[in-house]
Write a protein that holds these residues in place. Structure first.
Motif, PDB file in Angstrom:
ATOM      1  N   ASP A   2       0.833  -1.200   0.000  1.00  0.00           N
ATOM      2  CA  ASP A   2       0.000   0.000   0.000  1.00  0.00           C
ATOM      3  C   ASP A   2       0.866   1.246   0.000  1.00  0.00           C
ATOM      4  O   ASP A   2       1.766   1.401   0.838  1.00  0.00           O
ATOM      5  CB  ASP A   2      -0.875   0.022   1.255  1.00  0.00           C
ATOM      6  N   ARG A   3       0.558   2.161  -0.923  1.00  0.00           N
ATOM      7  CA  ARG A   3       1.215   3.466  -0.903  1.00  0.00           C
ATOM      8  C   ARG A   3       0.694   4.241   0.305  1.00  0.00           C
ATOM      9  O   ARG A   3      -0.513   4.257   0.586  1.00  0.00           O
ATOM     10  CB  ARG A   3       0.928   4.238  -2.187  1.00  0.00           C
ATOM     11  N   LEU A   4       1.600   4.890   1.028  1.00  0.00           N
ATOM     12  CA  LEU A   4       1.240   5.584   2.259  1.00  0.00           C
ATOM     13  C   LEU A   4       1.095   7.084   2.035  1.00  0.00           C
ATOM     14  O   LEU A   4       1.882   7.697   1.309  1.00  0.00           O
ATOM     15  CB  LEU A   4       2.293   5.343   3.335  1.00  0.00           C
ATOM     16  N   LEU A  47      -3.856   4.957   4.092  1.00  0.00           N
ATOM     17  CA  LEU A  47      -3.767   4.216   2.837  1.00  0.00           C
ATOM     18  C   LEU A  47      -5.171   3.886   2.345  1.00  0.00           C
ATOM     19  O   LEU A  47      -6.145   3.935   3.103  1.00  0.00           O
ATOM     20  CB  LEU A  47      -2.939   2.943   3.031  1.00  0.00           C
ATOM     21  N   THR A  48      -5.233   3.570   1.081  1.00  0.00           N
ATOM     22  CA  THR A  48      -6.514   3.192   0.477  1.00  0.00           C
ATOM     23  C   THR A  48      -6.369   1.811  -0.127  1.00  0.00           C
ATOM     24  O   THR A  48      -5.543   1.609  -1.033  1.00  0.00           O
ATOM     25  CB  THR A  48      -6.938   4.188  -0.609  1.00  0.00           C
ATOM     26  N   LEU A 349       8.912   0.665   3.064  1.00  0.00           N
ATOM     27  CA  LEU A 349       9.969   0.980   2.112  1.00  0.00           C
ATOM     28  C   LEU A 349       9.844   2.451   1.750  1.00  0.00           C
ATOM     29  O   LEU A 349       8.781   2.920   1.341  1.00  0.00           O
ATOM     30  CB  LEU A 349       9.826   0.117   0.852  1.00  0.00           C
ATOM     31  N   LEU A 350      10.946   3.195   1.902  1.00  0.00           N
ATOM     32  CA  LEU A 350      10.974   4.643   1.683  1.00  0.00           C
ATOM     33  C   LEU A 350      11.986   4.975   0.599  1.00  0.00           C
ATOM     34  O   LEU A 350      13.166   4.606   0.702  1.00  0.00           O
ATOM     35  CB  LEU A 350      11.350   5.357   2.985  1.00  0.00           C
ATOM     36  N   CYS A 351      11.543   5.685  -0.423  1.00  0.00           N
ATOM     37  CA  CYS A 351      12.442   6.142  -1.482  1.00  0.00           C
ATOM     38  C   CYS A 351      13.035   7.493  -1.087  1.00  0.00           C
ATOM     39  O   CYS A 351      12.306   8.395  -0.660  1.00  0.00           O
ATOM     40  CB  CYS A 351      11.667   6.269  -2.798  1.00  0.00           C
ATOM     41  N   THR A 352      14.350   7.638  -1.254  1.00  0.00           N
ATOM     42  CA  THR A 352      14.996   8.929  -0.995  1.00  0.00           C
ATOM     43  C   THR A 352      15.700   9.495  -2.230  1.00  0.00           C
ATOM     44  O   THR A 352      16.180  10.627  -2.191  1.00  0.00           O
ATOM     45  CB  THR A 352      16.009   8.827   0.157  1.00  0.00           C
ATOM     46  N   ALA A 353      15.762   8.717  -3.313  1.00  0.00           N
ATOM     47  CA  ALA A 353      16.367   9.205  -4.552  1.00  0.00           C
ATOM     48  C   ALA A 353      15.911   8.322  -5.698  1.00  0.00           C
ATOM     49  O   ALA A 353      15.640   7.124  -5.513  1.00  0.00           O
ATOM     50  CB  ALA A 353      17.890   9.215  -4.449  1.00  0.00           C
ATOM     51  N   VAL A 369       5.857   2.903   0.972  1.00  0.00           N
ATOM     52  CA  VAL A 369       4.807   1.881   0.928  1.00  0.00           C
ATOM     53  C   VAL A 369       4.899   1.010   2.176  1.00  0.00           C
ATOM     54  O   VAL A 369       5.981   0.843   2.753  1.00  0.00           O
ATOM     55  CB  VAL A 369       4.914   0.993  -0.326  1.00  0.00           C
ATOM     56  N   PHE A 370       3.755   0.496   2.584  1.00  0.00           N
ATOM     57  CA  PHE A 370       3.689  -0.513   3.645  1.00  0.00           C
ATOM     58  C   PHE A 370       3.498  -1.867   2.982  1.00  0.00           C
ATOM     59  O   PHE A 370       2.627  -2.038   2.119  1.00  0.00           O
ATOM     60  CB  PHE A 370       2.514  -0.233   4.580  1.00  0.00           C
TER      61      PHE A 370
END
Length: 392
Positions: A2-4, A47-48, A349-353, A369-370
């Motif tokens: 899920d996108r947070l 989240l949805t 998971l976290l994107c930083t670049a 995302v979770f």
């Protein structure tokens, strides 16, 4: 997965530009201090999820987990940590120093919480110290050059730092630091600083700040702190601590009883899910000096700067001595092979670049995302991805 959708907290010490720059949005002019990712009741991610063939409605991650903890967290994590996500992941952007603080260990947190509950102190009372019964170890990983204070420096070094200021009212502290054994010296000096008469301490801070500004070099950070917190005894207490500079990719672990403060920079922070903070200064909030002195570990340490340990899978792990969180980083090169991150534990998971793909979702910097336990997830594309999970 899920996108947070995540809440940004506007604490006064926050940078006005660092998080907006990462997200690629215009600054509002207001502080944007922390972006929270997780299920903390103060600001849970949202989240949805599709319902049947429909789109579904937005829900708090905390509610999703409460509805079926074993499905979301996995049986092993529920057995180990209970039916709640045991960590909170953040983007932290310090534009000014945070409060000088320390966190209890698990036994201290349980005892302190039970004591305040038995005395009927409301959890939201300004003088309440223990908000919950959990400990709060932390790890911060720098995304930009990052400055902080961490752990006591050796008394002789602090004596030299303070002595060079030439401030008469600091001489008793300098003498104590030089004459007494390490633990006694640190305890007595911190106690004296926090117990000093406020007007007299304000004058000491003013004189010390002027001298630090004039001397520069190793004294410069304390002049900067004093500009943000004029007259605060925490300015003098901060001189007892190691000044640490992290380069991007380096990290710092903060265990129980270790006094610390973040001064400047953008980083990824992960912590056990707790609100237990005992403040030592650099704050208008309540400082519980007697309890603080019971929690602080009065021992000098060399700052332990963590650098990630690489594995053949491409995972770069920041190894820490706790189970509630496990932070690692993936730097995904162009043309690299897909990376399977499926695990029996919950993940954020976290994107930083860059713009890595997690399954069907493409992430931009600052997006997360979770991933529920045991859900298949494969990462492709290029970019930098931080992975927060637990040890089971």
């Amino acid at each position: 997965m899920d996108r947070l959708s995540n809440t940004v907290r506007p604490y006064a010490w926050g940078s006005t530009t660092a998080i907006p720059e990462l997200l690629g949005i215009a600054p509002t002019g207001e502080p944007q201090a922390e972006m929270w990712m997780g299920a903390h009741p103060g600001a849970p991610s949202r989240l949805t999820r599709p319902i049947g063939t429909g789109i579904g409605t937005e829900q708090a991650l905390s509610d999703i987990i409460d509805a079926d903890p074993e499905r979301e967290l996995g049986p092993a994590a529920v057995r180990a940590f209970g039916p709640r996500l045991p960590f909170l992941l953040k983007l932290l952007a310090a534009g000014a120093p945070l409060s000088l603080q320390v966190h209890p260990d698990l036994t201290q947190a349980r005892q302190g919480y039970a004591d305040e509950e038995s005395r009927g102190i409301p959890v939201d009372a300004p003088h309440r110290t223990y908000k919950d019964a959990n400990h709060k170890p932390e790890l911060v990983c720098a995304l930009t050059p990052f400055e902080g204070l961490c752990g006591f420096r050796r008394p002789a070094e602090t004596a030299a730092l303070m002595g060079a200021l030439g401030v008469d009212s600091l001489k008793p502290y300098v003498d104590l630091l030089r004459a007494h054994p390490e633990e006694a010296a640190l305890r007595e000096v911190l106690t004296a600083i926090l117990s000093a008469e406020p007007d007299a301490m304000a004058r000491t801070v003013e004189e010390a700040a002027e001298a630090a500004e004039r001397l520069g070099g190793a004294h410069a950070p304390y002049a900067q702190i004093a500009r943000h917190y004029p007259g605060d005894p925490g300015v003098i207490a901060a001189m007892l601590l190691n000044h640490v500079r992290l380069q991007p990719g380096e990290a710092m672990f903060l265990g129980a009883g270790v006094p610390h403060a973040y001064l400047d920079g953008l980083g990824v922070e992960v912590m056990a899910n707790s609100d237990n903070v005992l403040r030592c200064g650099l704050t208008p909030k309540h400082v519980d000096v007697p309890e603080l002195l019971c929690i602080v570990r009065f021992e000098a340490t060399d700052p332990d700067i963590l650098r990630p340990e690489a594995s053949p899978t491409g995972e770069e792990l920041y190894d820490t001595p706790v189970d509630e969180f496990r932070l690692s980083r993936y730097v995904l090169p162009a043309g690299g092979t897909p990376v399977d991150l499926t695990t029996a534990a919950p993940q954020i998971l976290l994107c930083t670049a860059g713009g890595p793909q997690t399954g069907e979702l493409t992430l931009a910097p600052g997006e997360a995302v979770f991933v529920p336990a045991d859900e298949s997830v494969e990462v492709t594309g290029t970019g930098t991805l931080f992975r927060a999970t637990v040890v089971i």
